[in-house]
Write an enzyme that holds these catalytic residues in place. Structure first.
Site, PDB file in Angstrom:
ATOM      1  N   ARG A  25       0.849  -1.204   0.000  1.00 46.24           N
ATOM      2  CA  ARG A  25       0.000   0.000   0.000  1.00 46.24           C
ATOM      3  C   ARG A  25       0.881   1.248   0.000  1.00 46.24           C
ATOM      4  NH1 ARG A  25      -1.683   1.385   4.630  1.00 46.24           N
ATOM      5  NH2 ARG A  25      -2.472  -0.646   5.280  1.00 46.24           N
TER       6      ARG A  25
ATOM      7  N   TYR B 212     -16.731  16.027 -15.501  1.00 40.87           N
ATOM      8  CA  TYR B 212     -17.106  14.619 -15.446  1.00 40.87           C
ATOM      9  C   TYR B 212     -18.139  14.412 -14.323  1.00 40.87           C
ATOM     10  CZ  TYR B 212     -16.677   9.625 -14.715  1.00 40.87           C
ATOM     11  OH  TYR B 212     -16.945   8.307 -14.562  1.00 40.87           O
TER      12      TYR B 212
ATOM     13  N   ASP C 108      -7.855  18.325 -14.810  1.00 43.85           N
ATOM     14  CA  ASP C 108      -8.138  16.945 -15.203  1.00 43.85           C
ATOM     15  C   ASP C 108      -7.772  16.824 -16.681  1.00 43.85           C
ATOM     16  OD1 ASP C 108      -9.315  14.580 -16.135  1.00 43.85           O
ATOM     17  OD2 ASP C 108     -10.972  14.689 -14.688  1.00 43.85           O
TER      18      ASP C 108
ATOM     19  N   LYS D  81      -8.717   5.718 -19.322  1.00 43.14           N
ATOM     20  CA  LYS D  81      -9.069   6.227 -20.655  1.00 43.14           C
ATOM     21  C   LYS D  81      -7.856   6.154 -21.594  1.00 43.14           C
ATOM     22  CE  LYS D  81     -12.814   6.930 -18.303  1.00 43.14           C
ATOM     23  NZ  LYS D  81     -13.159   8.186 -17.672  1.00 43.14           N
TER      24      LYS D  81
END
Ligand SMILES: *Cc1c(COP(=O)(O)O)cnc(C)c1O
Length: 378
Positions: free
Chosen positions: A47, A99, A170, A195
């Protein structure tokens, strides 16, 4: 190294032990310590750090011209990590046509922790910075925006904001191949690597890139303490996707230009939204801050929702599905899909209309794409 070389080599040196030219998928959740605190290569528990992830992060930082990158399990986990660095009472300024999932974070999650969000219905850099108050800590923009492909002048927002207010961009739609916001003065770049970066519709992932060391530490702390990290296999797939980003983006662009030009002349089409058109309101700014245009084309179909439904039913090469930026062409209905979470009156005001269709133009043979549009609109 230049961008096209960094995509293939940055953070991806041949394996130190066996010379393998691909970065190994490092599946270990934990690492043997040579005594308490005796970490080999700095690894302790995945992690907090993992070789596959760190390698991807190095590539991502290099291609966004940033010093630091942190990878997350999704684009929204990356966005959430950025917003979680704020404190109660802090304010975010964002534009309304972002978004839908980011909109949901801003309106449904963070207000509970008294982080205020001012959503502006504008794409003017001056109007964005004019809205700054003493509580504003973060400006959040997309350019091109989703799904209407509006353009915001990133350099102008960066130049007109006080130093204490961070600018996050973004960059999912443009991809680092066509736009590098840190070069334009942005403080933070956020990606849904799901994407164009991944590019094959086979991962969900996100990333944060910055040159600000203190912020990079705070984002690392989010990885470690909030835990929204990606799997080593997903990191491998994102990195594998990046190797072909340049060639994919060139084809996305040439196919999108052909699709936009075709739609423009079609009698069933009311209006086409494509950043590459010289009469697009943001075209001049886009040419200044982008090196090209991604495969995103939206259009208004004549005949409202029933005509849109018919189109979705008839497409054969385009697939009716959420998401974007992958090799296969997709089409979706923003009003109820990607932007379903935005209130109707807001959608109506900002132009996310009931006859709006979004295309993510893939890299198939353009003749097949145009024939498919022709028969589906026919
Ligand atoms: C998809 C998307 C996101 C969210 O990313 P996930 O990987 O789906 O969590 C954020 N911003 C933009 C512009 C997107 O297209």
């Amino acid at each position: 190294m230049r961008l096209n070389t960094k995509l293939i080599h940055a953070g991806q040196a041949p394996d130190k032990q066996n010379g393998g030219v691909n970065v190994a998928i490092s599946t270990s959740s934990t690492f043997k310590q040579d005594g308490v605190g005796g970490f080999r290569d700095g690894y302790e528990y995945s992690r907090g750090g993992n070789p596959s992830r760190n390698s991807l992060e190095e590539t991502l930082a290099a291609i966004e011209n940033g010093k630091y990158a942190r990878a997350f399990a999704s684009g929204l986990a990356a966005s959430s990590a950025i917003i979680s660095t704020l404190n109660p009472g802090d304010e975010i300024i964002a534009t309304a046509d972002i978004y839908g999932g980011t909109y949901r974070l801003f309106t449904k999650i963070f207000p509970k922790y008294n982080i205020k969000v001012k959503l502006l219905e504008t794409h003017s850099a001056l109007e964005i910075t004019a809205a700054i108050t003493k509580d504003t800590k973060l400006i959040w923009i997309e350019s091109p925006t989703n799904p209407l492909l509006n353009i915001i002048d990133i350099a102008q927002v960066a130049a007109n904001k006080p130093a204490g207010v961070l600018l996050a961009v973004d960059n999912t739609f443009a991809s680092p191949y066509f736009q590098t916001p840190l070069d334009l003065g942005a403080d933070i770049v956020v990606h849904s690597t799901t994407k164009y970066i991944g590019g094959h519709s086979d991962i969900i992932g996100g990333a944060v890139i910055t040159n600000n060391a203190a912020l990079a530490d705070a984002i690392y702390f989010q990885q470690y303490a909030n835990g929204g990290v990606p799997s080593p296999f997903d990191c491998y797939l994102a990195q594998r996707g990046l190797k072909t980003l340049a060639v994919r983006m060139e084809r996305h662009q040439s196919n999108a230009i052909a699709v936009a030009n075709y739609l423009q002349t079609h009698s069933q089409v009311e209006k086409v939204f494509f950043v590459g058109f010289p009469d697009h309101p943001g075209h001049a700014v886009a040419k200044k801050q982008m090196r090209g245009f991604p495969g995103m084309v939206s259009f208004l179909i004549k005949g409202g929702r029933p005509a849109a439904d018919k189109f979705f039913d008839k497409v054969r090469v385009f697939t009716f599905a959420e998401s974007l930026g992958a090799v296969e062409s997709l089409t979706c209905y923003p009003y109820l899909m990607t932007h379903g979470g935005i209130p109707e009156e807001v959608k109506d005001r900002i132009g996310i209309a009931q006859n709006l269709i979004r295309l993510s133009v893939g890299i198939e043979d353009i003749a097949d794409l145009l024939e498919d549009l022709q028969q589906a609109l026919g």
